[in-house]
Design a protein around this motif. Structure first.
Motif, PDB file in Angstrom:
ATOM      1  N   ILE A  68       0.840  -1.202   0.000  1.00 17.23           N
ATOM      2  CA  ILE A  68       0.000   0.000   0.000  1.00 17.23           C
ATOM      3  C   ILE A  68       0.872   1.249   0.000  1.00 17.23           C
ATOM      4  CG2 ILE A  68      -1.656   1.321   1.367  1.00 17.23           C
ATOM      5  CD1 ILE A  68      -2.831  -1.362   2.291  1.00 17.23           C
ATOM      6  N   MET A  69       1.924   1.232   0.814  1.00 18.74           N
ATOM      7  CA  MET A  69       2.801   2.396   0.887  1.00 18.74           C
ATOM      8  C   MET A  69       3.583   2.603  -0.406  1.00 18.74           C
ATOM      9  SD  MET A  69       2.076   3.750   3.693  1.00 18.74           S
ATOM     10  CE  MET A  69       3.327   5.030   3.635  1.00 18.74           C
ATOM     11  N   HIS A  70       3.801   1.537  -1.153  1.00 23.83           N
ATOM     12  CA  HIS A  70       4.475   1.666  -2.455  1.00 23.83           C
ATOM     13  C   HIS A  70       3.697   2.632  -3.348  1.00 23.83           C
ATOM     14  CE1 HIS A  70       6.662   0.403  -6.101  1.00 23.83           C
ATOM     15  NE2 HIS A  70       5.478   0.430  -6.687  1.00 23.83           N
ATOM     16  N   GLY A  71       2.387   2.428  -3.421  1.00 22.88           N
ATOM     17  CA  GLY A  71       1.573   3.338  -4.216  1.00 22.88           C
ATOM     18  C   GLY A  71       1.431   4.709  -3.575  1.00 22.88           C
ATOM     19  N   TRP A  72       1.355   4.732  -2.249  1.00 23.96           N
ATOM     20  CA  TRP A  72       1.147   5.997  -1.535  1.00 23.96           C
ATOM     21  C   TRP A  72       2.304   6.967  -1.768  1.00 23.96           C
ATOM     22  CZ3 TRP A  72      -2.790   8.125   1.288  1.00 23.96           C
ATOM     23  CH2 TRP A  72      -2.485   9.243   2.065  1.00 23.96           C
ATOM     24  N   ILE A  73       3.528   6.503  -1.605  1.00 20.97           N
ATOM     25  CA  ILE A  73       4.652   7.425  -1.725  1.00 20.97           C
ATOM     26  C   ILE A  73       4.874   7.868  -3.172  1.00 20.97           C
ATOM     27  CG2 ILE A  73       5.772   6.475   0.319  1.00 20.97           C
ATOM     28  CD1 ILE A  73       7.732   5.020  -1.483  1.00 20.97           C
ATOM     29  N   GLN A  74       4.390   7.074  -4.135  1.00 20.29           N
ATOM     30  CA  GLN A  74       4.498   7.507  -5.526  1.00 20.29           C
ATOM     31  C   GLN A  74       3.648   8.744  -5.774  1.00 20.29           C
ATOM     32  OE1 GLN A  74       6.634   5.962  -7.599  1.00 20.29           O
ATOM     33  NE2 GLN A  74       7.122   4.588  -5.894  1.00 20.29           N
ATOM     34  N   VAL A  75       2.544   8.845  -5.023  1.00 20.03           N
ATOM     35  CA  VAL A  75       1.604   9.958  -5.225  1.00 20.03           C
ATOM     36  C   VAL A  75       1.878  11.110  -4.263  1.00 20.03           C
ATOM     37  CG1 VAL A  75      -0.839  10.634  -5.207  1.00 20.03           C
ATOM     38  CG2 VAL A  75      -0.169   8.367  -6.050  1.00 20.03           C
ATOM     39  N   PHE A  76       2.150  10.799  -2.991  1.00 22.65           N
ATOM     40  CA  PHE A  76       2.196  11.830  -1.959  1.00 22.65           C
ATOM     41  C   PHE A  76       3.599  12.109  -1.420  1.00 22.65           C
ATOM     42  CE2 PHE A  76      -2.076   9.938  -1.727  1.00 22.65           C
ATOM     43  CZ  PHE A  76      -2.835  11.073  -1.964  1.00 22.65           C
ATOM     44  N   GLY A  77       4.601  11.418  -1.905  1.00 23.80           N
ATOM     45  CA  GLY A  77       5.962  11.718  -1.486  1.00 23.80           C
ATOM     46  C   GLY A  77       6.373  11.015  -0.205  1.00 23.80           C
ATOM     47  N   GLU A  78       7.567  11.369   0.297  1.00 22.78           N
ATOM     48  CA  GLU A  78       8.179  10.650   1.400  1.00 22.78           C
ATOM     49  C   GLU A  78       8.481  11.524   2.610  1.00 22.78           C
ATOM     50  OE1 GLU A  78      11.627   8.638   0.033  1.00 22.78           O
ATOM     51  OE2 GLU A  78      10.582   7.548  -1.550  1.00 22.78           O
ATOM     52  N   SER A  79       7.798  12.620   2.751  1.00 28.23           N
ATOM     53  CA  SER A  79       8.002  13.430   3.951  1.00 28.23           C
ATOM     54  C   SER A  79       7.467  12.684   5.170  1.00 28.23           C
ATOM     55  CB  SER A  79       7.284  14.775   3.820  1.00 28.23           C
ATOM     56  OG  SER A  79       5.874  14.579   3.822  1.00 28.23           O
ATOM     57  N   GLU A  80       7.909  13.096   6.364  1.00 29.39           N
ATOM     58  CA  GLU A  80       7.412  12.464   7.580  1.00 29.39           C
ATOM     59  C   GLU A  80       5.895  12.551   7.657  1.00 29.39           C
ATOM     60  OE1 GLU A  80      10.099  14.347   7.542  1.00 29.39           O
ATOM     61  OE2 GLU A  80      11.679  13.508   8.822  1.00 29.39           O
ATOM     62  N   PHE A  81       5.358  13.724   7.334  1.00 28.92           N
ATOM     63  CA  PHE A  81       3.907  13.909   7.397  1.00 28.92           C
ATOM     64  C   PHE A  81       3.194  12.957   6.451  1.00 28.92           C
ATOM     65  CE2 PHE A  81      -0.061  15.743   5.956  1.00 28.92           C
ATOM     66  CZ  PHE A  81      -0.661  16.159   7.135  1.00 28.92           C
ATOM     67  N   SER A  82       3.675  12.875   5.235  1.00 24.03           N
ATOM     68  CA  SER A  82       3.011  12.062   4.223  1.00 24.03           C
ATOM     69  C   SER A  82       3.082  10.574   4.549  1.00 24.03           C
ATOM     70  CB  SER A  82       3.645  12.315   2.850  1.00 24.03           C
ATOM     71  OG  SER A  82       3.137  11.417   1.891  1.00 24.03           O
ATOM     72  N   VAL A  83       4.273  10.095   4.904  1.00 26.08           N
ATOM     73  CA  VAL A  83       4.452   8.665   5.127  1.00 26.08           C
ATOM     74  C   VAL A  83       3.686   8.191   6.357  1.00 26.08           C
ATOM     75  CG1 VAL A  83       6.173   6.888   5.636  1.00 26.08           C
ATOM     76  CG2 VAL A  83       6.661   8.633   3.930  1.00 26.08           C
ATOM     77  N   ARG A  84       3.529   9.070   7.348  1.00 25.89           N
ATOM     78  CA  ARG A  84       2.817   8.686   8.571  1.00 25.89           C
ATOM     79  C   ARG A  84       1.318   8.929   8.501  1.00 25.89           C
ATOM     80  NH1 ARG A  84       7.559  11.553  12.100  1.00 25.89           N
ATOM     81  NH2 ARG A  84       8.980   9.756  12.158  1.00 25.89           N
ATOM     82  N   PHE A  85       0.868   9.669   7.505  1.00 25.16           N
ATOM     83  CA  PHE A  85      -0.548  10.018   7.429  1.00 25.16           C
ATOM     84  C   PHE A  85      -1.464   8.795   7.345  1.00 25.16           C
ATOM     85  CE2 PHE A  85      -4.447  11.389   5.307  1.00 25.16           C
ATOM     86  CZ  PHE A  85      -4.815  12.450   6.120  1.00 25.16           C
ATOM     87  N   PRO A  86      -1.142   7.744   6.577  1.00 25.00           N
ATOM     88  CA  PRO A  86      -2.034   6.571   6.553  1.00 25.00           C
ATOM     89  C   PRO A  86      -2.257   5.955   7.927  1.00 25.00           C
ATOM     90  CG  PRO A  86      -0.508   6.480   4.705  1.00 25.00           C
ATOM     91  CD  PRO A  86      -0.056   7.607   5.579  1.00 25.00           C
ATOM     92  N   SER A  87      -1.248   5.954   8.780  1.00 24.58           N
ATOM     93  CA  SER A  87      -1.426   5.413  10.130  1.00 24.58           C
ATOM     94  C   SER A  87      -2.366   6.287  10.946  1.00 24.58           C
ATOM     95  CB  SER A  87      -0.075   5.294  10.835  1.00 24.58           C
ATOM     96  OG  SER A  87       0.727   4.316  10.215  1.00 24.58           O
ATOM     97  N   ALA A  88      -2.218   7.607  10.824  1.00 23.00           N
ATOM     98  CA  ALA A  88      -3.139   8.514  11.521  1.00 23.00           C
ATOM     99  C   ALA A  88      -4.559   8.331  11.003  1.00 23.00           C
ATOM    100  CB  ALA A  88      -2.684   9.961  11.343  1.00 23.00           C
ATOM    101  N   LEU A  89      -4.685   8.156   9.704  1.00 20.98           N
ATOM    102  CA  LEU A  89      -5.996   7.904   9.113  1.00 20.98           C
ATOM    103  C   LEU A  89      -6.604   6.617   9.664  1.00 20.98           C
ATOM    104  CD1 LEU A  89      -7.667   9.394   6.914  1.00 20.98           C
ATOM    105  CD2 LEU A  89      -6.765   7.759   5.270  1.00 20.98           C
ATOM    106  N   ALA A  90      -5.771   5.605   9.850  1.00 18.54           N
ATOM    107  CA  ALA A  90      -6.245   4.339  10.405  1.00 18.54           C
ATOM    108  C   ALA A  90      -6.734   4.515  11.840  1.00 18.54           C
ATOM    109  CB  ALA A  90      -5.129   3.295  10.348  1.00 18.54           C
ATOM    110  N   VAL A  91      -6.027   5.314  12.642  1.00 20.88           N
ATOM    111  CA  VAL A  91      -6.480   5.570  14.011  1.00 20.88           C
ATOM    112  C   VAL A  91      -7.836   6.269  13.991  1.00 20.88           C
ATOM    113  CG1 VAL A  91      -5.992   6.865  16.122  1.00 20.88           C
ATOM    114  CG2 VAL A  91      -4.163   5.626  14.965  1.00 20.88           C
ATOM    115  N   ALA A  92      -8.031   7.204  13.067  1.00 18.52           N
ATOM    116  CA  ALA A  92      -9.320   7.893  12.966  1.00 18.52           C
ATOM    117  C   ALA A  92     -10.435   6.920  12.588  1.00 18.52           C
ATOM    118  CB  ALA A  92      -9.228   9.029  11.949  1.00 18.52           C
TER     119      ALA A  92
END
Length: 423
Positions: A68-92
Protein backbone atom coordinates in the motif's frame (compact mmCIF):
# COMPACT_ATOMS: atom_id res chain seq x y z
CA UNK A 1 -34.17 4.21 12.16
CA UNK A 2 -35.55 7.50 10.96
CA UNK A 3 -33.82 9.83 8.52
CA UNK A 4 -33.07 12.35 11.27
CA UNK A 5 -31.46 9.65 13.43
CA UNK A 6 -29.38 8.46 10.49
CA UNK A 7 -28.18 12.01 9.83
CA UNK A 8 -27.40 12.55 13.53
CA UNK A 9 -25.42 9.32 13.73
CA UNK A 10 -23.55 10.12 10.55
CA UNK A 11 -22.70 13.61 11.82
CA UNK A 12 -21.46 12.22 15.15
CA UNK A 13 -19.27 9.67 13.37
CA UNK A 14 -17.84 12.38 11.12
CA UNK A 15 -17.01 14.57 14.13
CA UNK A 16 -15.30 11.64 15.88
CA UNK A 17 -13.32 10.83 12.74
CA UNK A 18 -12.17 14.42 12.22
CA UNK A 19 -11.26 14.98 15.87
CA UNK A 20 -9.30 11.71 16.08
CA UNK A 21 -7.42 12.53 12.88
CA UNK A 22 -6.45 16.01 14.04
CA UNK A 23 -5.33 14.85 17.50
CA UNK A 24 -3.32 11.96 16.10
CA UNK A 25 -1.72 13.82 13.23
CA UNK A 26 -0.70 16.91 15.21
CA UNK A 27 3.08 17.15 15.35
CA UNK A 28 3.57 13.94 13.38
CA UNK A 29 6.14 15.60 11.15
CA UNK A 30 8.44 16.60 14.03
CA UNK A 31 10.09 13.27 15.00
CA UNK A 32 12.53 11.97 12.43
CA UNK A 33 12.17 8.58 10.81
CA UNK A 34 13.65 5.74 12.82
CA UNK A 35 14.85 2.26 11.88
CA UNK A 36 11.49 0.53 11.40
CA UNK A 37 10.16 3.41 9.33
CA UNK A 38 13.32 3.28 7.24
CA UNK A 39 12.48 -0.39 6.62
CA UNK A 40 9.04 0.63 5.38
CA UNK A 41 10.55 3.09 2.92
CA UNK A 42 13.21 0.61 1.86
CA UNK A 43 10.58 -1.93 0.92
CA UNK A 44 8.02 0.50 -0.49
CA UNK A 45 10.56 2.07 -2.88
CA UNK A 46 11.38 -1.18 -4.65
CA UNK A 47 9.92 -1.77 -8.14
CA UNK A 48 7.13 -4.31 -7.88
CA UNK A 49 9.07 -7.29 -9.34
CA UNK A 50 11.85 -6.72 -6.80
CA UNK A 51 9.29 -5.97 -4.10
CA UNK A 52 7.55 -9.34 -4.41
CA UNK A 53 10.86 -11.17 -4.61
CA UNK A 54 12.05 -9.43 -1.47
CA UNK A 55 8.83 -10.12 0.48
CA UNK A 56 9.09 -13.82 -0.31
CA UNK A 57 12.43 -13.84 1.52
CA UNK A 58 11.98 -11.15 4.18
CA UNK A 59 9.38 -8.93 5.88
CA UNK A 60 6.34 -10.85 4.64
CA UNK A 61 4.61 -9.89 7.89
CA UNK A 62 4.49 -6.27 6.68
CA UNK A 63 4.12 -7.08 2.99
CA UNK A 64 0.56 -5.83 2.48
CA UNK A 65 1.25 -2.59 4.30
CA UNK A 66 4.44 -1.98 2.32
CA UNK A 67 2.54 -2.69 -0.91
CA UNK A 68 0.00 0.00 0.00
CA UNK A 69 2.80 2.40 0.89
CA UNK A 70 4.48 1.67 -2.46
CA UNK A 71 1.57 3.34 -4.22
CA UNK A 72 1.15 6.00 -1.54
CA UNK A 73 4.65 7.43 -1.73
CA UNK A 74 4.50 7.51 -5.53
CA UNK A 75 1.60 9.96 -5.22
CA UNK A 76 2.20 11.83 -1.96
CA UNK A 77 5.96 11.72 -1.49
CA UNK A 78 8.18 10.65 1.40
CA UNK A 79 8.00 13.43 3.95
CA UNK A 80 7.41 12.46 7.58
CA UNK A 81 3.91 13.91 7.40
CA UNK A 82 3.01 12.06 4.22
CA UNK A 83 4.45 8.66 5.13
CA UNK A 84 2.82 8.69 8.57
CA UNK A 85 -0.55 10.02 7.43
CA UNK A 86 -2.03 6.57 6.55
CA UNK A 87 -1.43 5.41 10.13
CA UNK A 88 -3.14 8.51 11.52
CA UNK A 89 -6.00 7.90 9.11
CA UNK A 90 -6.25 4.34 10.40
CA UNK A 91 -6.48 5.57 14.01
CA UNK A 92 -9.32 7.89 12.97
CA UNK A 93 -11.14 5.00 11.28
CA UNK A 94 -10.59 2.85 14.37
CA UNK A 95 -11.88 5.62 16.64
CA UNK A 96 -15.04 5.92 14.56
CA UNK A 97 -15.59 2.17 14.82
CA UNK A 98 -14.95 2.23 18.58
CA UNK A 99 -17.56 4.97 18.93
CA UNK A 100 -20.06 2.92 16.93
CA UNK A 101 -19.48 -0.22 19.02
CA UNK A 102 -19.51 1.64 22.34
CA UNK A 103 -22.74 3.42 21.50
CA UNK A 104 -24.35 0.20 20.30
CA UNK A 105 -23.33 -1.95 23.28
CA UNK A 106 -23.14 0.44 26.24
CA UNK A 107 -24.70 3.78 25.29
CA UNK A 108 -23.64 7.16 23.92
CA UNK A 109 -21.67 8.31 26.99
CA UNK A 110 -19.60 5.09 27.20
CA UNK A 111 -19.02 5.31 23.46
CA UNK A 112 -17.61 8.82 23.79
CA UNK A 113 -15.36 7.86 26.69
CA UNK A 114 -14.14 4.83 24.76
CA UNK A 115 -13.17 7.07 21.85
CA UNK A 116 -11.29 9.43 24.15
CA UNK A 117 -9.37 6.54 25.69
CA UNK A 118 -8.61 4.99 22.31
CA UNK A 119 -7.34 8.20 20.70
CA UNK A 120 -5.16 9.41 23.60
CA UNK A 121 -3.95 5.98 24.70
CA UNK A 122 -0.12 6.22 24.54
CA UNK A 123 0.07 3.13 22.34
CA UNK A 124 -2.24 4.68 19.75
CA UNK A 125 -0.72 8.17 19.88
CA UNK A 126 2.60 6.48 19.15
CA UNK A 127 1.44 4.08 16.42
CA UNK A 128 -0.67 6.81 14.82
CA UNK A 129 2.56 8.54 13.78
CA UNK A 130 4.50 5.40 12.95
CA UNK A 131 4.95 4.25 9.36
CA UNK A 132 4.25 0.63 10.22
CA UNK A 133 1.31 -1.71 9.86
CA UNK A 134 0.04 -1.86 13.45
CA UNK A 135 -2.46 1.02 13.27
CA UNK A 136 -3.95 -0.24 10.00
CA UNK A 137 -4.32 -3.78 11.31
CA UNK A 138 -6.04 -2.46 14.43
CA UNK A 139 -8.43 -0.34 12.38
CA UNK A 140 -9.33 -3.31 10.18
CA UNK A 141 -10.11 -5.41 13.26
CA UNK A 142 -12.42 -2.68 14.54
CA UNK A 143 -14.11 -2.51 11.13
CA UNK A 144 -14.56 -6.29 11.24
CA UNK A 145 -16.18 -6.04 14.69
CA UNK A 146 -18.54 -3.32 13.47
CA UNK A 147 -19.48 -5.47 10.48
CA UNK A 148 -20.14 -8.43 12.79
CA UNK A 149 -22.41 -6.31 14.98
CA UNK A 150 -24.37 -5.17 11.93
CA UNK A 151 -24.45 -8.59 10.29
CA UNK A 152 -26.12 -10.06 13.38
CA UNK A 153 -29.09 -7.77 12.73
CA UNK A 154 -29.45 -8.49 9.02
CA UNK A 155 -30.52 -11.40 6.91
CA UNK A 156 -28.49 -13.06 4.19
CA UNK A 157 -24.82 -13.88 3.87
CA UNK A 158 -23.56 -10.76 2.10
CA UNK A 159 -22.75 -8.99 5.41
CA UNK A 160 -20.80 -12.04 6.58
CA UNK A 161 -18.75 -12.03 3.40
CA UNK A 162 -17.78 -8.46 4.29
CA UNK A 163 -16.80 -9.68 7.78
CA UNK A 164 -14.56 -12.34 6.24
CA UNK A 165 -12.93 -9.80 3.94
CA UNK A 166 -12.17 -7.34 6.77
CA UNK A 167 -10.89 -10.04 9.11
CA UNK A 168 -8.66 -11.53 6.42
CA UNK A 169 -7.27 -8.12 5.49
CA UNK A 170 -6.45 -7.42 9.15
CA UNK A 171 -4.41 -10.63 9.44
CA UNK A 172 -2.56 -10.00 6.20
CA UNK A 173 -1.86 -6.46 7.39
CA UNK A 174 -0.28 -7.80 10.60
CA UNK A 175 -0.24 -11.53 11.20
CA UNK A 176 -0.79 -11.42 14.97
CA UNK A 177 -4.25 -10.02 14.33
CA UNK A 178 -5.05 -13.71 13.92
CA UNK A 179 -5.29 -13.98 17.71
CA UNK A 180 -8.16 -11.46 17.79
CA UNK A 181 -10.35 -13.51 15.45
CA UNK A 182 -11.71 -15.79 18.22
CA UNK A 183 -13.27 -12.71 19.84
CA UNK A 184 -15.00 -11.92 16.55
CA UNK A 185 -16.32 -15.48 16.43
CA UNK A 186 -17.70 -15.12 19.95
CA UNK A 187 -19.33 -11.86 18.98
CA UNK A 188 -20.87 -13.47 15.89
CA UNK A 189 -22.36 -16.39 17.78
CA UNK A 190 -26.04 -16.52 18.74
CA UNK A 191 -27.20 -19.49 20.86
CA UNK A 192 -30.79 -19.04 19.70
CA UNK A 193 -29.94 -19.95 16.10
CA UNK A 194 -29.64 -23.35 14.48
CA UNK A 195 -26.29 -25.10 14.86
CA UNK A 196 -25.55 -24.92 11.15
CA UNK A 197 -26.04 -21.14 11.12
CA UNK A 198 -23.81 -20.73 14.16
CA UNK A 199 -21.07 -22.77 12.50
CA UNK A 200 -21.29 -20.72 9.33
CA UNK A 201 -21.04 -17.49 11.29
CA UNK A 202 -18.00 -18.72 13.17
CA UNK A 203 -16.48 -19.77 9.86
CA UNK A 204 -17.01 -16.31 8.41
CA UNK A 205 -15.36 -14.59 11.37
CA UNK A 206 -12.64 -17.09 12.27
CA UNK A 207 -12.18 -20.23 10.16
CA UNK A 208 -12.12 -18.77 6.64
CA UNK A 209 -9.87 -15.78 7.53
CA UNK A 210 -7.57 -18.22 9.34
CA UNK A 211 -7.37 -20.50 6.33
CA UNK A 212 -6.77 -17.58 3.99
CA UNK A 213 -3.88 -16.53 6.23
CA UNK A 214 -2.11 -19.89 5.84
CA UNK A 215 -0.01 -18.75 2.83
CA UNK A 216 1.19 -15.75 4.86
CA UNK A 217 2.10 -17.93 7.84
CA UNK A 218 3.93 -20.43 5.64
CA UNK A 219 5.91 -17.59 4.09
CA UNK A 220 6.75 -16.13 7.49
CA UNK A 221 8.03 -19.33 9.09
CA UNK A 222 11.31 -19.48 7.09
CA UNK A 223 11.76 -15.76 7.82
CA UNK A 224 11.58 -16.14 11.61
CA UNK A 225 15.30 -15.45 11.87
CA UNK A 226 14.66 -11.75 11.20
CA UNK A 227 13.00 -11.46 14.63
CA UNK A 228 15.72 -13.37 16.46
CA UNK A 229 16.52 -10.07 18.18
CA UNK A 230 13.31 -10.60 20.20
CA UNK A 231 15.20 -13.14 22.28
CA UNK A 232 16.66 -10.14 24.08
CA UNK A 233 13.24 -8.65 24.77
CA UNK A 234 12.46 -8.36 28.47
CA UNK A 235 9.33 -10.30 29.43
CA UNK A 236 8.29 -9.07 32.85
CA UNK A 237 5.27 -7.55 34.56
CA UNK A 238 6.00 -4.07 33.23
CA UNK A 239 6.58 -5.02 29.60
CA UNK A 240 3.56 -7.36 29.60
CA UNK A 241 0.96 -5.44 31.63
CA UNK A 242 1.84 -1.76 31.27
CA UNK A 243 4.09 -1.07 28.29
CA UNK A 244 1.84 -2.60 25.59
CA UNK A 245 -0.86 0.06 26.10
CA UNK A 246 0.78 2.81 28.14
CA UNK A 247 4.43 2.77 27.10
CA UNK A 248 6.39 4.76 29.67
CA UNK A 249 3.24 6.57 30.89
CA UNK A 250 2.77 4.27 33.88
CA UNK A 251 0.87 6.98 35.73
CA UNK A 252 -2.08 6.46 33.40
CA UNK A 253 -2.60 3.04 34.96
CA UNK A 254 -3.05 4.75 38.33
CA UNK A 255 -5.56 7.17 36.82
CA UNK A 256 -7.59 4.39 35.21
CA UNK A 257 -7.52 2.44 38.48
CA UNK A 258 -9.00 5.46 40.24
CA UNK A 259 -11.64 5.73 37.55
CA UNK A 260 -12.59 2.08 38.05
CA UNK A 261 -12.75 2.60 41.81
CA UNK A 262 -15.06 5.58 41.41
CA UNK A 263 -17.27 3.63 38.98
CA UNK A 264 -17.53 0.68 41.36
CA UNK A 265 -18.37 2.97 44.26
CA UNK A 266 -21.07 4.58 42.11
CA UNK A 267 -22.70 1.18 41.57
CA UNK A 268 -21.03 -0.11 38.41
CA UNK A 269 -20.91 -3.87 38.15
CA UNK A 270 -19.43 -6.13 35.52
CA UNK A 271 -22.10 -7.83 33.43
CA UNK A 272 -20.63 -10.66 31.39
CA UNK A 273 -22.67 -9.97 28.29
CA UNK A 274 -21.53 -11.32 24.95
CA UNK A 275 -19.83 -8.04 23.95
CA UNK A 276 -17.97 -7.85 27.28
CA UNK A 277 -16.76 -11.45 27.03
CA UNK A 278 -15.66 -10.85 23.45
CA UNK A 279 -13.77 -7.72 24.49
CA UNK A 280 -12.02 -9.59 27.31
CA UNK A 281 -10.87 -12.24 24.84
CA UNK A 282 -9.78 -9.50 22.42
CA UNK A 283 -7.77 -7.81 25.16
CA UNK A 284 -6.17 -10.85 26.78
CA UNK A 285 -5.72 -13.58 24.16
CA UNK A 286 -3.07 -11.97 21.88
CA UNK A 287 -0.82 -11.09 24.80
CA UNK A 288 -1.31 -14.46 26.46
CA UNK A 289 -0.33 -16.33 23.30
CA UNK A 290 2.70 -14.20 22.49
CA UNK A 291 4.04 -14.15 26.04
CA UNK A 292 3.51 -17.90 26.43
CA UNK A 293 5.38 -18.63 23.20
CA UNK A 294 8.22 -16.34 24.22
CA UNK A 295 8.56 -17.95 27.64
CA UNK A 296 8.48 -21.36 25.95
CA UNK A 297 11.55 -20.48 23.88
CA UNK A 298 10.03 -19.03 20.70
CA UNK A 299 10.60 -15.26 20.98
CA UNK A 300 7.63 -13.51 19.36
CA UNK A 301 6.70 -10.86 21.94
CA UNK A 302 7.40 -7.17 22.03
CA UNK A 303 4.94 -4.65 23.52
CA UNK A 304 3.99 -2.90 20.31
CA UNK A 305 2.69 -6.16 18.85
CA UNK A 306 -0.27 -5.85 21.24
CA UNK A 307 -1.49 -2.65 19.57
CA UNK A 308 -4.30 -4.78 18.14
CA UNK A 309 -5.81 -5.10 21.64
CA UNK A 310 -6.13 -1.33 22.22
CA UNK A 311 -9.78 -1.05 21.02
CA UNK A 312 -10.86 -3.69 23.54
CA UNK A 313 -9.26 -1.81 26.42
CA UNK A 314 -10.88 1.46 25.33
CA UNK A 315 -14.33 -0.11 25.07
CA UNK A 316 -14.02 -1.84 28.45
CA UNK A 317 -13.03 1.44 30.09
CA UNK A 318 -15.91 3.17 28.32
CA UNK A 319 -18.34 0.59 29.68
CA UNK A 320 -17.62 1.96 33.16
CA UNK A 321 -19.86 4.93 32.46
CA UNK A 322 -22.99 3.09 31.40
CA UNK A 323 -25.84 5.32 32.59
CA UNK A 324 -23.49 8.00 33.96
CA UNK A 325 -24.38 11.68 33.93
CA UNK A 326 -22.89 14.06 31.41
CA UNK A 327 -20.87 15.80 34.12
CA UNK A 328 -19.26 12.49 35.06
CA UNK A 329 -18.43 11.80 31.41
CA UNK A 330 -16.77 15.19 31.01
CA UNK A 331 -14.77 14.79 34.22
CA UNK A 332 -13.54 11.32 33.25
CA UNK A 333 -12.57 12.46 29.74
CA UNK A 334 -10.69 15.49 31.07
CA UNK A 335 -8.85 13.32 33.61
CA UNK A 336 -7.72 10.85 30.96
CA UNK A 337 -6.62 13.62 28.58
CA UNK A 338 -4.64 15.38 31.32
CA UNK A 339 -2.88 12.16 32.23
CA UNK A 340 -1.79 11.55 28.65
CA UNK A 341 -0.46 15.07 27.95
CA UNK A 342 3.17 14.44 29.07
CA UNK A 343 3.50 11.32 26.91
CA UNK A 344 1.69 12.92 23.98
CA UNK A 345 4.04 15.91 23.98
CA UNK A 346 7.14 13.76 24.46
CA UNK A 347 6.16 11.50 21.53
CA UNK A 348 6.17 14.50 19.20
CA UNK A 349 9.60 15.89 19.98
CA UNK A 350 12.51 15.63 17.52
CA UNK A 351 14.25 13.04 19.71
CA UNK A 352 11.08 11.01 20.40
CA UNK A 353 12.08 7.96 18.35
CA UNK A 354 15.19 5.77 18.75
CA UNK A 355 18.03 7.43 16.88
CA UNK A 356 15.90 10.54 16.53
CA UNK A 357 17.54 13.85 15.62
CA UNK A 358 16.14 16.66 13.58
CA UNK A 359 18.61 16.25 10.71
CA UNK A 360 18.54 12.46 11.03
CA UNK A 361 15.87 11.85 8.42
CA UNK A 362 18.46 12.61 5.81
CA UNK A 363 21.08 10.95 7.99
CA UNK A 364 19.09 7.72 8.11
CA UNK A 365 17.72 7.76 4.59
CA UNK A 366 19.83 9.96 2.34
CA UNK A 367 22.61 11.97 3.93
CA UNK A 368 25.61 9.69 4.35
CA UNK A 369 25.23 7.23 1.50
CA UNK A 370 27.11 5.91 -1.44
CA UNK A 371 26.18 3.75 -4.44
CA UNK A 372 26.65 0.01 -4.15
CA UNK A 373 26.42 -2.64 -6.79
CA UNK A 374 25.64 -5.56 -4.47
CA UNK A 375 22.18 -6.91 -4.97
CA UNK A 376 19.90 -9.20 -3.08
CA UNK A 377 19.23 -12.54 -4.82
CA UNK A 378 15.61 -11.48 -5.22
CA UNK A 379 16.67 -8.26 -6.91
CA UNK A 380 16.30 -6.01 -3.88
CA UNK A 381 18.70 -4.72 -1.30
CA UNK A 382 19.88 -7.13 1.36
CA UNK A 383 19.66 -5.82 4.91
CA UNK A 384 21.42 -7.31 7.88
CA UNK A 385 19.99 -9.14 10.88
CA UNK A 386 18.72 -6.98 13.72
CA UNK A 387 16.09 -4.61 12.31
CA UNK A 388 16.93 -2.03 14.92
CA UNK A 389 20.59 -1.80 13.98
CA UNK A 390 21.62 -3.51 10.77
CA UNK A 391 18.80 -4.44 8.47
CA UNK A 392 18.19 -0.91 7.18
CA UNK A 393 21.73 0.02 6.19
CA UNK A 394 21.04 -0.20 2.49
CA UNK A 395 18.10 1.74 1.16
CA UNK A 396 16.94 2.38 -2.34
CA UNK A 397 17.03 5.99 -3.45
CA UNK A 398 14.77 7.01 -6.34
CA UNK A 399 15.21 6.83 -9.24
CA UNK A 400 17.15 3.66 -8.65
CA UNK A 401 20.42 4.40 -6.88
CA UNK A 402 21.56 1.87 -4.30
CA UNK A 403 22.64 3.53 -1.10
CA UNK A 404 24.21 2.36 2.12
CA UNK A 405 24.01 4.15 5.44
CA UNK A 406 27.28 4.60 7.26
CA UNK A 407 26.13 3.69 10.75
CA UNK A 408 29.61 3.80 12.23
CA UNK A 409 29.81 7.54 11.66
CA UNK A 410 26.51 8.06 13.43
CA UNK A 411 26.68 5.84 16.47
CA UNK A 412 25.75 8.74 18.71
CA UNK A 413 22.49 9.11 16.73
CA UNK A 414 21.67 5.47 16.15
CA UNK A 415 22.41 3.99 19.57
CA UNK A 416 19.32 2.15 20.84
CA UNK A 417 18.07 2.31 24.42
CA UNK A 418 18.03 -0.87 26.44
CA UNK A 419 14.29 -0.79 26.84
CA UNK A 420 12.25 -2.27 24.06
CA UNK A 421 10.75 1.10 23.10
CA UNK A 422 10.96 4.76 23.88
CA UNK A 423 7.80 6.37 25.25
Amino acid sequence: MTVSETVANGTASLVVFAAALVVTMAGSWVPSFWYDEAATLQLARLPLPEFFGFVMQRDAVHGLYAFIMHGWIQVFGESEFSVRFPSALAVAVGATGVFHLGRRWFGVAPGILAVVVFVVLPRMTKQGIEARSYAMATALLVVAAVLVARARERRGWAPWIAVTAAATASVWMFAYGLFVLPSLALLADDPTLARRTRVLRASAALVVPGLLAVPLVLTMIPQRGQVAWLSGQDVNLYTVLIEPMFGSAFWMVIGLALLVAVAVRAGWRVTLSRPVVSLLVWLLLPGTVLVTLSLAGTPVFTPRYLTVSAPALALLVGSLLGGARRRTLVAASVLICMLTVPHYVASRLPMAKPGGHRPSRRGILHRVARPTGRRHPAGGCRPGGNPATRRHRRLRRPPGHRVRIELRRNRHLLRLPRRSEVH
